[in-house]
Design a protein around this motif. Structure first.
Motif, short mmCIF file in Angstrom:
data_model
loop_
_atom_site.label_atom_id
_atom_site.label_comp_id
_atom_site.label_asym_id
_atom_site.label_seq_id
_atom_site.Cartn_x
_atom_site.Cartn_y
_atom_site.Cartn_z
N ASP A 178 -1.84 3.60 4.29
CA ASP A 178 -0.91 4.75 4.25
C ASP A 178 0.52 4.29 4.04
OD1 ASP A 178 -2.83 6.71 4.55
OD2 ASP A 178 -2.76 6.66 6.74
N ILE A 179 0.90 3.17 4.67
CA ILE A 179 2.26 2.65 4.48
C ILE A 179 2.49 2.28 3.02
CG2 ILE A 179 3.81 0.73 5.03
CD1 ILE A 179 2.59 0.71 7.85
N LEU A 180 1.52 1.58 2.43
CA LEU A 180 1.65 1.19 1.02
C LEU A 180 1.65 2.42 0.12
CD1 LEU A 180 1.78 -0.90 -1.21
CD2 LEU A 180 -0.70 -1.17 -1.04
N LEU B 62 4.69 3.45 -2.44
CA LEU B 62 4.50 3.63 -3.88
C LEU B 62 4.89 5.05 -4.33
CD1 LEU B 62 1.06 1.82 -4.26
CD2 LEU B 62 3.30 0.94 -4.96
N ASP B 63 4.47 6.04 -3.55
CA ASP B 63 4.78 7.43 -3.91
C ASP B 63 6.28 7.71 -3.89
OD1 ASP B 63 2.14 8.11 -4.30
OD2 ASP B 63 1.85 8.90 -2.28
N SER B 64 7.01 7.00 -3.04
CA SER B 64 8.45 7.26 -2.90
C SER B 64 9.29 6.62 -4.00
CB SER B 64 8.95 6.79 -1.53
OG SER B 64 8.76 5.40 -1.39
N MET B 65 8.67 5.76 -4.81
CA MET B 65 9.41 5.13 -5.92
C MET B 65 9.69 6.16 -7.01
SD MET B 65 7.57 1.48 -6.50
CE MET B 65 7.26 0.35 -5.17
N ALA C 171 -0.02 7.13 -7.71
CA ALA C 171 -0.50 5.89 -7.09
C ALA C 171 -1.70 6.21 -6.21
CB ALA C 171 0.61 5.23 -6.27
N LYS C 172 -2.65 5.28 -6.15
CA LYS C 172 -3.82 5.44 -5.31
C LYS C 172 -4.16 4.11 -4.68
CE LYS C 172 -8.51 7.32 -5.19
NZ LYS C 172 -9.61 7.94 -5.98
N VAL C 173 -4.25 4.10 -3.33
CA VAL C 173 -4.56 2.88 -2.59
C VAL C 173 -5.95 3.00 -2.00
CG1 VAL C 173 -3.89 1.40 -0.67
CG2 VAL C 173 -2.12 2.53 -2.04
N ASN C 174 -6.79 1.98 -2.24
CA ASN C 174 -8.14 1.94 -1.69
C ASN C 174 -8.17 0.89 -0.59
OD1 ASN C 174 -10.89 1.45 -1.15
ND2 ASN C 174 -11.47 2.10 -3.21
N HIS C 175 -8.26 1.35 0.66
CA HIS C 175 -8.16 0.42 1.79
C HIS C 175 -9.39 -0.49 1.90
CE1 HIS C 175 -10.99 3.01 3.91
NE2 HIS C 175 -11.13 2.05 4.79
N SER C 176 -10.55 0.00 1.46
CA SER C 176 -11.78 -0.77 1.63
C SER C 176 -11.83 -1.98 0.70
CB SER C 176 -13.01 0.12 1.38
OG SER C 176 -12.97 0.66 0.08
N THR C 177 -11.20 -1.90 -0.48
CA THR C 177 -11.20 -3.02 -1.42
C THR C 177 -9.85 -3.74 -1.47
OG1 THR C 177 -10.56 -1.58 -3.26
CG2 THR C 177 -12.91 -1.89 -2.88
N CYS C 178 -8.84 -3.20 -0.77
CA CYS C 178 -7.47 -3.73 -0.80
C CYS C 178 -6.87 -3.67 -2.20
CB CYS C 178 -7.42 -5.17 -0.27
SG CYS C 178 -7.99 -5.35 1.42
N ASP C 179 -7.34 -2.69 -2.98
CA ASP C 179 -6.83 -2.52 -4.34
C ASP C 179 -5.91 -1.29 -4.41
OD1 ASP C 179 -8.28 -4.67 -5.11
OD2 ASP C 179 -9.81 -3.55 -6.22
N PHE D 116 7.84 -5.46 -1.14
CA PHE D 116 7.18 -4.65 -0.11
C PHE D 116 6.68 -5.49 1.05
CE2 PHE D 116 3.13 -3.10 1.63
CZ PHE D 116 3.56 -1.91 2.20
N HIS D 117 6.94 -4.99 2.28
CA HIS D 117 6.38 -5.57 3.51
C HIS D 117 6.01 -4.43 4.44
CE1 HIS D 117 7.41 -9.73 2.53
NE2 HIS D 117 8.60 -9.29 2.12
#
Length: 691
Positions: free
Chosen positions: A28-30, A34-37, A43-51, A70-71
């Motif tokens: 969610d942080i990532l 990304l969305d705020s740029m 943008a779509k983040v998949n937590h299960s694959t870290c992609d 990003f951190h």
């Protein structure tokens, strides 16, 4: 952040974050980052694959640099976003669905028949018990039918049919619950507070600060028309607060010292100073979720009709089963009727259709507070527009300040901005923005400011009564006059602009000329709305006859009314409803609130006054009237889908009953086809509507 680019084309990057596991919170942080740029379109983040997949515009180097910077620890993400993102809910239901299917396959493929049958019998107890409880409450509803079908199958030793029925019912329950929670969550997030600035009372002065900097026990001042951003106790002031969004109360509630106020309610009259008691961002979200889930009034009549019809059909299905057995003496044929009912599909498909439509609307920045408003939107034949900020752009600008005294135009603009900055209206923002562009510092030099809805502002500046507002307010209500020798200058004011008049001690000191340009899309939208079935399009405004006539002619409305007060707008809406019309009111200001409440559907546009957005049934977040066309199309498409679902469910299940009674298909086949069709209709209802 360390990452590896896995695939790349121009404007799109798919990358893998260099870490073993990614938690929901990190994803969610990532995602938020990304969305705020500004240059990221999606943008779509998949937590299960870290992609993650990012579509962007502009320079690739800028994108890569932003990703490297990003951190997780330094990313500035609102806690309320992380608490209510919905990612965890989606993953939980995906896992439930996969587990359900896997367990079914394992049981069928690997368990010995006696053990599998025993497990089926044990699981059937829940459905049979629910059916008996429903009967004990003197109701013959869907649980009775499910329990009877499963119980009879188990009694006959047909464990395969019983297992199939329970499996498909379980899948349907998971999908319905998932879709409902996701849709309600999406809706609640779009309705949750998004307040950036508040007035903090500090050392006797009001200072505008970020809402995120507010702490418990801070004192903040809430002006008329604004949302109360935090739960708190009233320290000073006397006001009427609209709590409809929280409690459903139609009338505003009186608040004074020691009263408690709630986040998300709207200050309708007066002014309050409150001591903050709770700053948690999630409280408002949770209250909105509860309001949506518990408010039966938000259901459309078609949705309610489907639910009631589903229960009403159960006794007829049971009677049909009994009648078939009496006439044929054939248990198999009787069971063919029992295995098929209309209620499951009706109860599953209709709510999912409505919630899916609400979700689809939210993708276009349209917040719909209930299914009944989509139904009303599809049926409406009259649409009433406020002018300022609705048909005209929400960002008018000051083009001139004409002085009628010895003070300079800049000094007069500074005083006007000092008064106007407290009030949420597009004209007020134009004055404040004009002062800001000229770097005019407007310190608090006035006494308590009084806002007179649809008229203007009254206060005291350096001991002298100062007012600013409409011609009607300044010259007719307050009896102000044009200074001697200035009448010719007053008569020469440019007519193409809207005017704000400022007077001190009964004498005009300035006229602020404001350009209020028509939205580029206004005329095309009104023409298209007429093509989509609106018989009458009306414009109402507090502006002069001259200005109203010019705007009405350009945008192509059927009727227009000038120099109207808030009660005039509401009265027109009430009259139109009494004549049998279904009326939509569209506005953005405090003065539109009575009409928004009176209409069959109130629609608030863009970033207007908070009270308008809270009272409205639908809020259009995008600063574009074309979303009204999208809303109408979604509403009519939803109505078509619901009616098509009715025909499909009734037609298909009737066919199954006929084939079963005729002996063409077996009960097991009837049950399988019925439940499969129910699931298929439910899945289809989850899809976006074709506009």
């Amino acid at each position: 952040m360390k990452f590896v680019i896995k695939h790349e084309i121009r404007g799109r990057i798919r990358f893998h974050v260099a870490q073993k596991n990614m938690s929901y919170r990190e994803a969610d942080i990532l995602q938020y980052y990304l969305d705020s740029m500004k240059h990221v379109s999606s943008a779509k983040v998949n937590h299960s694959t870290c992609d993650a997949v990012v579509c962007y515009e502009g320079s690739r180097e800028v994108m890569i640099t932003a990703l490297r910077r990003f951190h997780y620890e330094t990313a500035d993400v609102p806690e309320s976003y992380l608490e209510n993102s919905g990612r965890q809910v989606n993953e939980e239901y995906k896992e439930k669905l996969v587990d359900k299917v896997l367990m079914r396959c394992i049981n069928r493929m690997f368990l010995p028949m006696p053990i599998a049958n025993t497990l089926t019998a044990i699981r059937s107890v829940k459905y049979i018990t629910n059916g008996l409880k429903t009967l004990a409450n003197r109701k013959i509803e869907v649980p009775v039918l499910d329990g009877t079908a499963i119980g009879v199958s188990v009694f006959r030793g047909d464990f395969q049919t019983a297992g199939s029925i329970m499996f498909l019912l379980g899948i349907g329950e998971i999908l319905e619950e998932w879709t409902h929670k996701k849709s309600v969550g999406d809706l609640a997030r779009s309705m949750s507070l998004n307040i950036g600035k508040v007035w903090l009372k500090k050392d006797g002065q009001e200072v505008q600060v970020s809402a995120e900097s507010i702490h418990v026990d801070d004192e903040i001042v809430i002006h008329v028309g604004n949302v109360i951003p935090f739960d708190g106790t009233v320290v000073d002031g006397d006001a009427m607060v609209n709590q409809a969004s929280m409690t459903g109360e139609p009338l505003p509630v009186h608040k004074q010292a020691d009263s408690y106020v709630y986040a998300g309610t709207v200050l309708e009259e007066g002014e309050l100073c409150i001591r903050v008691r709770q700053v948690g961002g999630s409280s408002r979200y949770e209250k909105v979720v509860t309001m949506i889930e518990e408010s039966e009034k938000l259901k459309s009549s078609l949705e309610s009709k489907a639910s009631h019809l589903a229960d009403k059909l159960v006794p007829y299905t049971l009677l049909g089963t009994a009648a078939t057995y009496l006439f044929t003496r054939n248990v198999t044929k009787a069971l063919s009727v029992l295995m098929v009912d209309f209620s499951c599909a009706l109860k599953l498909a209709m709510p999912i259709s409505v919630l899916s439509a609400i979700r689809q609307a939210s993708k276009s920045s349209i917040t719909v507070k209930g299914g009944k408003f989509l139904e009303a939107m599809a049926e409406a034949d009259t649409i009433v527009f406020d002018k300022t900020g609705t048909l005209t752009k929400a960002a008018p600008r000051v083009v001139d300040v004409v002085s009628f005294c010895n003070e300079s135009s800049d000094e007069l603009l500074r005083i006007a901005a000092c008064l106007e900055e407290h009030f949420p209206h597009s004209m007020a923002r134009a004055v404040v923005d004009a002062a800001s562009e000229k770097n005019l510092v407007h310190e608090e030099v006035h006494s308590k400011v009084s806002y007179i809805v649809a008229h203007g502002i009254s206060t005291t500046v350096e001991g002298r009564k100062t007012i600013i507002g409409s011609y009607h307010f300044v010259f007719e209500d307050e009896g102000c006059v044009v200074p001697e020798g200035m009448q010719e200058k007053f008569d020469a004011l440019p007519e193409e602009y809207s005017h704000l008049y400022m007077a001190v001690e009964g004498r005009l000191v300035a006229v602020i000329c404001i350009e209020d340009p028509i939205r580029d899309e206004a005329a095309d939208v009104i023409r298209t709305l007429k093509e989509l079935g609106f018989a009458k399009v009306v414009m109402m405004t507090g502006d002069s006859e001259r200005t109203a006539c010019a705007i009405a002619r350009k945008v192509g409305v059927d009727e227009y009314y000038s120099e109207v007060l808030p009660e005039d707008k509401a009265s027109y809406v009430e009259r139109a409803k009494a004549e049998g019309h279904k009326v939509i009111m569209i506005g953005d200001g405090i003065n539109d609130s009575p009409a928004l409440s009176a209409a069959d559907i109130g629609i608030a546009i863009s970033d207007g006054a908070e009270i308008a957005r809270e009272i409205a049934d639908i809020t259009v977040g995008a600063d574009n009237l074309n979303e009204l066309i999208t809303l109408r199309k979604i509403s009519t498409a939803l109505t078509r889908r619901i009616r098509r679902n009715y025909r499909t469910i009734v037609g298909f299940n009737t066919g199954l009953i006929v084939l079963g009674v005729a002996g063409v298909i077996q009960p097991t086949t009837s049950a399988l086809m019925h439940n499969t069709s129910t699931l298929a209709i439910g899945l289809h209802s989850m899809k976006d509507l074709v506009l």
